[in-house]
Scaffold this motif. Structure first.
Motif, PDB file in Angstrom:
ATOM      1  N   PRO A 338      27.636  39.795  62.469  1.00  0.00           N
ATOM      2  CA  PRO A 338      28.998  40.224  62.120  1.00  0.00           C
ATOM      3  C   PRO A 338      29.604  39.369  61.016  1.00  0.00           C
ATOM      4  CG  PRO A 338      28.723  40.142  64.503  1.00  0.00           C
ATOM      5  CD  PRO A 338      27.515  39.479  63.901  1.00  0.00           C
ATOM      6  N   LEU A 339      29.299  38.071  61.010  1.00  0.00           N
ATOM      7  CA  LEU A 339      29.849  37.184  59.990  1.00  0.00           C
ATOM      8  C   LEU A 339      29.364  37.575  58.605  1.00  0.00           C
ATOM      9  CD1 LEU A 339      31.455  34.696  59.154  1.00  0.00           C
ATOM     10  CD2 LEU A 339      29.422  33.300  59.665  1.00  0.00           C
ATOM     11  N   LYS A 340      28.041  37.853  58.483  1.00  0.00           N
ATOM     12  CA  LYS A 340      27.502  38.236  57.184  1.00  0.00           C
ATOM     13  C   LYS A 340      28.096  39.557  56.703  1.00  0.00           C
ATOM     14  CE  LYS A 340      23.033  35.862  57.451  1.00  0.00           C
ATOM     15  NZ  LYS A 340      21.559  36.024  57.362  1.00  0.00           N
ATOM     16  N   VAL A 341      28.258  40.515  57.618  1.00  0.00           N
ATOM     17  CA  VAL A 341      28.837  41.805  57.250  1.00  0.00           C
ATOM     18  C   VAL A 341      30.270  41.621  56.785  1.00  0.00           C
ATOM     19  CG1 VAL A 341      29.521  44.065  58.108  1.00  0.00           C
ATOM     20  CG2 VAL A 341      27.323  43.101  58.785  1.00  0.00           C
ATOM     21  N   THR A 342      31.041  40.793  57.508  1.00  0.00           N
ATOM     22  CA  THR A 342      32.445  40.552  57.145  1.00  0.00           C
ATOM     23  C   THR A 342      32.553  39.929  55.764  1.00  0.00           C
ATOM     24  OG1 THR A 342      33.044  40.252  59.475  1.00  0.00           O
ATOM     25  CG2 THR A 342      34.564  39.381  57.821  1.00  0.00           C
ATOM     26  N   VAL A 343      31.686  38.948  55.489  1.00  0.00           N
ATOM     27  CA  VAL A 343      31.713  38.287  54.179  1.00  0.00           C
ATOM     28  C   VAL A 343      31.422  39.277  53.059  1.00  0.00           C
ATOM     29  CG1 VAL A 343      30.549  36.590  52.724  1.00  0.00           C
ATOM     30  CG2 VAL A 343      31.124  36.012  55.087  1.00  0.00           C
ATOM     31  N   VAL A 344      30.415  40.137  53.257  1.00  0.00           N
ATOM     32  CA  VAL A 344      30.053  41.121  52.236  1.00  0.00           C
ATOM     33  C   VAL A 344      31.183  42.117  52.021  1.00  0.00           C
ATOM     34  CG1 VAL A 344      28.500  43.028  51.682  1.00  0.00           C
ATOM     35  CG2 VAL A 344      27.574  40.901  52.595  1.00  0.00           C
ATOM     36  N   VAL A 345      31.803  42.586  53.114  1.00  0.00           N
ATOM     37  CA  VAL A 345      32.910  43.543  53.006  1.00  0.00           C
ATOM     38  C   VAL A 345      34.075  42.925  52.254  1.00  0.00           C
ATOM     39  CG1 VAL A 345      34.646  44.826  54.296  1.00  0.00           C
ATOM     40  CG2 VAL A 345      32.260  44.863  55.050  1.00  0.00           C
ATOM     41  N   VAL A 346      34.448  41.676  52.602  1.00  0.00           N
ATOM     42  CA  VAL A 346      35.568  40.998  51.934  1.00  0.00           C
ATOM     43  C   VAL A 346      35.273  40.810  50.452  1.00  0.00           C
ATOM     44  CG1 VAL A 346      36.861  38.845  51.778  1.00  0.00           C
ATOM     45  CG2 VAL A 346      36.388  39.855  54.019  1.00  0.00           C
ATOM     46  N   LEU A 347      34.054  40.377  50.127  1.00  0.00           N
ATOM     47  CA  LEU A 347      33.687  40.195  48.721  1.00  0.00           C
ATOM     48  C   LEU A 347      33.708  41.520  47.966  1.00  0.00           C
ATOM     49  CD1 LEU A 347      30.759  37.606  48.949  1.00  0.00           C
ATOM     50  CD2 LEU A 347      33.076  37.217  48.105  1.00  0.00           C
ATOM     51  N   SER A 348      33.234  42.590  48.602  1.00  0.00           N
ATOM     52  CA  SER A 348      33.228  43.903  47.955  1.00  0.00           C
ATOM     53  C   SER A 348      34.646  44.370  47.661  1.00  0.00           C
ATOM     54  CB  SER A 348      32.509  44.922  48.846  1.00  0.00           C
ATOM     55  OG  SER A 348      31.166  44.541  49.060  1.00  0.00           O
ATOM     56  N   ILE A 349      35.522  44.196  48.637  1.00  0.00           N
ATOM     57  CA  ILE A 349      36.925  44.594  48.429  1.00  0.00           C
ATOM     58  C   ILE A 349      37.549  43.767  47.311  1.00  0.00           C
ATOM     59  CG2 ILE A 349      39.214  44.621  49.484  1.00  0.00           C
ATOM     60  CD1 ILE A 349      37.896  45.255  52.142  1.00  0.00           C
ATOM     61  N   ALA A 350      37.245  42.462  47.299  1.00  0.00           N
ATOM     62  CA  ALA A 350      37.796  41.597  46.259  1.00  0.00           C
ATOM     63  C   ALA A 350      37.316  42.029  44.875  1.00  0.00           C
ATOM     64  CB  ALA A 350      37.399  40.150  46.531  1.00  0.00           C
ATOM     65  N   ILE A 351      36.031  42.380  44.756  1.00  0.00           N
ATOM     66  CA  ILE A 351      35.485  42.816  43.470  1.00  0.00           C
ATOM     67  C   ILE A 351      36.117  44.123  43.025  1.00  0.00           C
ATOM     68  CG2 ILE A 351      33.394  43.644  42.323  1.00  0.00           C
ATOM     69  CD1 ILE A 351      31.818  41.638  44.020  1.00  0.00           C
ATOM     70  N   ILE A 352      36.259  45.072  43.956  1.00  0.00           N
ATOM     71  CA  ILE A 352      36.869  46.364  43.623  1.00  0.00           C
ATOM     72  C   ILE A 352      38.316  46.173  43.179  1.00  0.00           C
ATOM     73  CG2 ILE A 352      37.620  48.577  44.582  1.00  0.00           C
ATOM     74  CD1 ILE A 352      35.154  48.489  46.381  1.00  0.00           C
ATOM     75  N   MET A 353      39.058  45.359  43.914  1.00  0.00           N
ATOM     76  CA  MET A 353      40.455  45.110  43.547  1.00  0.00           C
ATOM     77  C   MET A 353      40.538  44.416  42.198  1.00  0.00           C
ATOM     78  SD  MET A 353      42.335  46.435  45.859  1.00  0.00           S
ATOM     79  CE  MET A 353      43.926  45.687  45.453  1.00  0.00           C
ATOM     80  N   GLY A 354      39.620  43.459  41.946  1.00  0.00           N
ATOM     81  CA  GLY A 354      39.626  42.760  40.665  1.00  0.00           C
ATOM     82  C   GLY A 354      39.350  43.705  39.506  1.00  0.00           C
ATOM     83  N   LEU A 355      38.360  44.610  39.682  1.00  0.00           N
ATOM     84  CA  LEU A 355      38.051  45.583  38.628  1.00  0.00           C
ATOM     85  C   LEU A 355      39.221  46.539  38.409  1.00  0.00           C
ATOM     86  CD1 LEU A 355      34.329  46.411  39.524  1.00  0.00           C
ATOM     87  CD2 LEU A 355      35.165  45.070  37.578  1.00  0.00           C
ATOM     88  N   TYR A 356      39.888  46.915  39.518  1.00  0.00           N
ATOM     89  CA  TYR A 356      41.028  47.840  39.406  1.00  0.00           C
ATOM     90  C   TYR A 356      42.135  47.232  38.556  1.00  0.00           C
ATOM     91  CZ  TYR A 356      45.300  50.283  40.778  1.00  0.00           C
ATOM     92  OH  TYR A 356      46.500  50.949  40.761  1.00  0.00           O
ATOM     93  N   PHE A 357      42.520  45.979  38.859  1.00  0.00           N
ATOM     94  CA  PHE A 357      43.597  45.340  38.101  1.00  0.00           C
ATOM     95  C   PHE A 357      43.174  45.029  36.679  1.00  0.00           C
ATOM     96  CE2 PHE A 357      45.123  44.229  42.437  1.00  0.00           C
ATOM     97  CZ  PHE A 357      46.378  44.821  42.342  1.00  0.00           C
TER      98      PHE A 357
END
Length: 363
Positions: A338-357
């Protein structure tokens, strides 16, 4: 045991030897050796070639009889812990269940049903299969690190799995209604908009196709997804079944009849026919599809497939992995951290938000 002689309506009695293959040098029992493809004496190292021709296709009419019992060459053991059943050579003794590791294996009944006529012998030694599992585990990036280190490939068992392969010439009549997208442009409230629509058209015709070695497993050990991931098994080069290939190995009991497997094979054939027919047309949508298929010259092989089966536990849950005993290909399940999945999800969201802005700022 009984073996079909192909000459009449009744099976013929054929005497079969089930004696242990003794080493010509020291007299010890010999076992099958995956590396050499022959018999091997673990006591003195003597090797002996197995003389076996390539397997032959069987007429479908023989399958309707379901004759040729091979119970005299084998016996069935059942695990009291997980319920798994194994078919062993009369010379072998079940010590540990390959599925759960339990040692409470008890003998049940003799194996009924059709005797295999083909076998794909093991070609990958167990040590090499273990190396393949280790490599597969390293690629399970979402698995807990402790699990990847604690899984023990040496706990694997070599086992033959029963399956059927079918050949058939098919002649099909089909009809379908297909659709192709097109766009229309019109004005709505003073604005020009485009609307996508579908133009339907009927098709029909006849189609011929030959199918070779449609593989259907005759037990529920692997599951269809795992079987497809382990393929191919080079069933076209299978050997004629002989008990020597089971020396030192086991085989799972079949849980499905040949006719049940043929029904599944027809569903697979139907799916492939549909894909082949539709590939000849340019379309975007399939509104309806009907097909009537006739089968000619049906033949089969009742074949044993080589698979290494291993298991490991993680947090009281059992995980099995499987290795193709011919190619070394691995499949199975592993726990997810679960920890690895959470880290990947958080990083993915951060990358998507960064590209959006970033794109918003640049525009």
């Amino acid at each position: 045991m009984q073996e079909w002689n192909g000459q009449g309506a009744e099976p013929a009695e054929v005497e079969k030897s089930t004696s242990v293959e003794k080493c010509p040098a020291c007299g010890a029992d010999m076992v099958y050796d995956a590396e050499s493809g022959g018999l091997y004496c673990e006591h003195c190292g003597t090797k002996k070639e197995i003389v076996a021709s390539f397997s032959e296709e069987q007429d479908f009419e023989k399958l309707l009889e379901e004759k040729g019992d091979w119970g005299n060459e084998s016996h069935v053991f059942r695990c009291e812990n997980c319920g798994a059943q194994e078919v062993l050579d009369k010379r072998e003794i079940a010590k540990i269940c390959p599925f759960c590791g339990a040692t409470n294996i008890v003998e049940t009944d003799e194996l009924p049903g059709l005797r295999p006529n083909a076998v794909v012998p093991f070609a990958v030694p167990q040590k090499q299969a273990g190396a393949s599992v280790k490599q597969w585990l390293r690629k399970r990036l979402f698995a807990p690190q402790k699990f990847r280190k604690s899984a023990k490939p040496e706990k694997m068992s070599a086992m033959y799995l029963p399956a059927f392969t079918f050949d058939s010439q098919t002649h099909s009549f089909y009809s379908a209604v297909l659709g192709k997208y097109y766009t229309v442009t019109r004005r709505v409230n003073g604005k020009t908009v485009q609307e996508r629509k579908i133009r339907y058209f009927p098709v029909s015709g006849q189609y011929e196709m030959f199918f070779d070695d449609i593989l259907v497993q005759a037990s529920n050990v692997l599951g269809e997804k795992n079987l497809k991931k382990l393929q191919p098994f080079a069933t076209g080069n299978s050997k004629e079944y002989t008990p020597e290939y089971l020396s030192g190995f086991t085989a799972t009991q079949n849980t499905r009849t040949g006719l049940d497997c043929w029904e599944e094979a027809k569903r697979e054939i139907g799916s492939r026919l549909k894909a082949a027919i539709l590939s000849g047309y340019s379309y975007d949508v399939v509104s309806s599809f009907n097909i009537n298929t006739q089968y000619h010259g049906i033949t089969y092989k009742y074949i044993l497939l080589p698979v290494y089966i291993g298991h490991c536990k993680w947090h009281q849950k059992l995980y099995n992995f499987f290795v193709n005993g011919l190619s070394g290909k691995v499949t199975g399940k592993a726990p997810v951290s679960p920890l690895k999945v959470t880290v990947v999800v958080v990083l993915s969201i951060a990358i998507i938000m960064g590209l959006y802005f970033l794109f918003r700022y640049m525009s």
